[in-house]
Scaffold this active site. Structure first.
Site, PDB file in Angstrom:
ATOM      1  N   LYS A  13       0.845  -1.212  -0.069  1.00 19.49           N
ATOM      2  CA  LYS A  13       0.043  -0.196   0.114  1.00 19.49           C
ATOM      3  C   LYS A  13       0.717   1.117  -0.042  1.00 19.49           C
ATOM      4  O   LYS A  13       0.372   2.161  -0.765  1.00 19.49           O
ATOM      5  CB  LYS A  13      -1.025   0.149   1.379  1.00 19.49           C
ATOM      6  CG  LYS A  13      -1.891  -0.980   1.281  1.00 19.49           C
ATOM      7  CD  LYS A  13      -2.743  -0.719   2.498  1.00 19.49           C
ATOM      8  CE  LYS A  13      -2.375  -0.882   3.965  1.00 19.49           C
ATOM      9  NZ  LYS A  13      -1.609  -2.064   4.348  1.00 19.49           N
ATOM     10  N   ARG A  88      -8.800   1.099   9.556  1.00 17.16           N
ATOM     11  CA  ARG A  88      -8.558  -0.358   9.750  1.00 17.16           C
ATOM     12  C   ARG A  88      -9.870  -1.066  10.728  1.00 17.16           C
ATOM     13  O   ARG A  88      -9.327  -2.302  10.712  1.00 17.16           O
ATOM     14  CB  ARG A  88      -7.138  -0.359  10.547  1.00 17.16           C
ATOM     15  CG  ARG A  88      -6.073  -0.603   9.769  1.00 17.16           C
ATOM     16  CD  ARG A  88      -4.959  -0.416  10.563  1.00 17.16           C
ATOM     17  NE  ARG A  88      -3.650  -1.098  10.310  1.00 17.16           N
ATOM     18  CZ  ARG A  88      -2.593  -0.619   9.656  1.00 17.16           C
ATOM     19  NH1 ARG A  88      -2.664   0.689   9.319  1.00 17.16           N
ATOM     20  NH2 ARG A  88      -1.511  -1.096   9.311  1.00 17.16           N
ATOM     21  N   ARG A 122      11.960  -6.267   4.963  1.00 16.10           N
ATOM     22  CA  ARG A 122      11.821  -4.852   4.796  1.00 16.10           C
ATOM     23  C   ARG A 122      12.741  -4.008   5.364  1.00 16.10           C
ATOM     24  O   ARG A 122      12.898  -4.188   6.591  1.00 16.10           O
ATOM     25  CB  ARG A 122      10.385  -4.513   4.981  1.00 16.10           C
ATOM     26  CG  ARG A 122       9.646  -3.179   4.797  1.00 16.10           C
ATOM     27  CD  ARG A 122       8.460  -2.711   4.649  1.00 16.10           C
ATOM     28  NE  ARG A 122       7.778  -3.068   6.038  1.00 16.10           N
ATOM     29  CZ  ARG A 122       6.549  -2.837   6.052  1.00 16.10           C
ATOM     30  NH1 ARG A 122       5.771  -2.402   5.019  1.00 16.10           N
ATOM     31  NH2 ARG A 122       5.708  -2.802   7.289  1.00 16.10           N
ATOM     32  N   ARG A 153      11.660  -2.226  10.860  1.00 10.68           N
ATOM     33  CA  ARG A 153      10.806  -1.995  11.892  1.00 10.68           C
ATOM     34  C   ARG A 153      10.598  -2.837  12.929  1.00 10.68           C
ATOM     35  O   ARG A 153      10.673  -4.117  12.486  1.00 10.68           O
ATOM     36  CB  ARG A 153       9.274  -1.665  11.251  1.00 10.68           C
ATOM     37  CG  ARG A 153       9.388  -0.158  10.535  1.00 10.68           C
ATOM     38  CD  ARG A 153       7.966  -0.118   9.510  1.00 10.68           C
ATOM     39  NE  ARG A 153       6.841  -0.846  10.091  1.00 10.68           N
ATOM     40  CZ  ARG A 153       5.736  -0.505   9.583  1.00 10.68           C
ATOM     41  NH1 ARG A 153       5.550  -0.029   8.434  1.00 10.68           N
ATOM     42  NH2 ARG A 153       4.632  -1.106  10.199  1.00 10.68           N
ATOM     43  N   ARG A 164       0.100  -9.275  13.547  1.00 11.80           N
ATOM     44  CA  ARG A 164      -0.504  -8.187  12.516  1.00 11.80           C
ATOM     45  C   ARG A 164      -1.534  -8.686  11.459  1.00 11.80           C
ATOM     46  O   ARG A 164      -2.404  -8.200  11.188  1.00 11.80           O
ATOM     47  CB  ARG A 164       0.656  -7.081  12.024  1.00 11.80           C
ATOM     48  CG  ARG A 164       1.420  -6.417  13.052  1.00 11.80           C
ATOM     49  CD  ARG A 164       2.518  -5.896  12.513  1.00 11.80           C
ATOM     50  NE  ARG A 164       2.522  -5.051  11.164  1.00 11.80           N
ATOM     51  CZ  ARG A 164       3.177  -4.660  10.354  1.00 11.80           C
ATOM     52  NH1 ARG A 164       4.523  -5.243  10.519  1.00 11.80           N
ATOM     53  NH2 ARG A 164       3.141  -3.788   9.297  1.00 11.80           N
TER      54      ARG A 164
HETATM   55  P1  AMP Z   1       1.587   0.537   9.061  1.00 11.27           P
HETATM   56  O1  AMP Z   1       2.717   1.309   8.870  1.00 11.27           O
HETATM   57  O2  AMP Z   1       0.233   0.846   8.329  1.00 11.27           O
HETATM   58  O3  AMP Z   1       1.763  -0.852   9.031  1.00 11.27           O
HETATM   59  O4  AMP Z   1       0.899   0.856  10.788  1.00 11.27           O
HETATM   60  C1  AMP Z   1       1.924   0.331  11.600  1.00 11.27           C
HETATM   61  C2  AMP Z   1       1.188   0.207  12.942  1.00 11.27           C
HETATM   62  O5  AMP Z   1       0.581   1.513  13.149  1.00 11.27           O
HETATM   63  C3  AMP Z   1      -0.164  -0.700  12.929  1.00 11.27           C
HETATM   64  O6  AMP Z   1       0.243  -1.996  13.292  1.00 11.27           O
HETATM   65  C4  AMP Z   1      -1.001  -0.154  14.156  1.00 11.27           C
HETATM   66  O7  AMP Z   1      -0.321  -0.354  15.266  1.00 11.27           O
HETATM   67  C5  AMP Z   1      -0.909   1.415  14.013  1.00 11.27           C
HETATM   68  N1  AMP Z   1      -1.859   2.034  13.069  1.00 11.27           N
HETATM   69  C6  AMP Z   1      -1.769   2.517  11.662  1.00 11.27           C
HETATM   70  N2  AMP Z   1      -2.638   2.858  11.470  1.00 11.27           N
HETATM   71  C7  AMP Z   1      -3.674   2.353  12.289  1.00 11.27           C
HETATM   72  C8  AMP Z   1      -5.115   2.569  12.211  1.00 11.27           C
HETATM   73  N3  AMP Z   1      -5.734   3.045  11.127  1.00 11.27           N
HETATM   74  N4  AMP Z   1      -5.619   1.994  13.287  1.00 11.27           N
HETATM   75  C9  AMP Z   1      -5.199   1.513  14.430  1.00 11.27           C
HETATM   76  N5  AMP Z   1      -3.676   1.538  14.596  1.00 11.27           N
HETATM   77  C10 AMP Z   1      -2.936   2.187  13.343  1.00 11.27           C
END
Ligand code: AMP
Length: 210
Positions: A13, A88, A122, A153, A164
């Site tokens: 994404k 989400r 990654r 990360r 996740r």
């Molecule tokens: P991402 O970089 O999009 O994979 O997000 C990393 C982490 O940030 C996720 O695993 C969640 O812990 C938190 N996070 C990001 N976006 C959201 C969201 N819309 N709702 C809740 N937690 C989020």
């Protein structure tokens, strides 16, 4: 165009959103990036989000809804935006519908096995948000855009990735149905061995930009 990019963690994404941002001139709004920046800056919100992020859990709805609502007020969102990683959960989608009009929810679909491999390799730049994979870095560990040192990360560690994916299946996958019922869903099936450019061509085509 106001877009949502749906899809499991590691589906691409962020990469697709960055290409589209450069191509269509609309900002990528990544809640994950915003939360990581807040963590790095040591803000109160960042500190409270840290334990959720590092465990692979979702940050509470009210926190991310507030961040996105504020961000969408900015001038650069006037001509459209790409929401990457938000909503989400169904409550997040319902809140979003109160303050934004979404044109398309694009589901970027990819097999779990490919995702696990992808996330394991990654590496990210915490300064500009660029992402890389060890298989194409040839041992380099700095960002090609800004020179910052690349890092893995914490939430890309194997055990956290499993969590996740489980959180995605339980809480985020229902959004596919949610947006299908609203007639807003489009899907891009990414082939396991397709290149970034091939997948991006599919994204453009699916959005009617080709
Ligand atoms: P991402 O970089 O999009 O994979 O997000 C990393 C982490 O940030 C996720 O695993 C969640 O812990 C938190 N996070 C990001 N976006 C959201 C969201 N819309 N709702 C809740 N937690 C989020």
């Amino acid at each position: 165009m106001n877009l949502i990019f749906l899809g499991p963690p590691g589906a691409g994404k962020g990469t697709m959103a960055q290409l589209l941002m450069a191509d269509a001139g609309i900002p990528q709004i990544s809640t994950g990036d915003m939360l990581r920046q807040a963590m790095k800056a040591g803000t109160e919100m960042g500190l409270s989000a840290k334990r959720y992020i590092e465990a692979g859990e979702l940050v509470p709805d009210e926190v991310v809804i507030g961040i996105v609502k504020d961000r969408l007020q900015a001038e650069d969102c006037k001509n459209g935006y790409i929401l990457d990683g938000f909503p989400r959960t169904v409550p997040q989608a319902e809140a979003l519908a109160q303050f934004a009009k979404i044109d398309v929810a694009l589901n970027i679909a990819l097999d779990d096995e490919v995702i696990i491999n992808r996330l394991g390799g990654r590496r990210v730049c915490l300064k500009c948000g660029a992402t890389y994979h060890t298989s194409t870095l040839n041992g380099k560990d700095t960002c090609a855009n800004c020179g910052e040192k690349l890092v893995q990360r914490k939430d890309d560690a194997p055990e956290t990735v499993k969590n996740r994916l489980a959180v995605y299946a339980a809480q985020t996958a229902p959004l596919i149905d949610y947006y299908a019922k609203k007639g807003l869903l489009k899907t891009v099936e990414c082939a396991p061995k397709a290149t970034v450019q091939e997948n991006y061509a599919k994204v453009r085509e699916t959005l009617g930009m080709a």
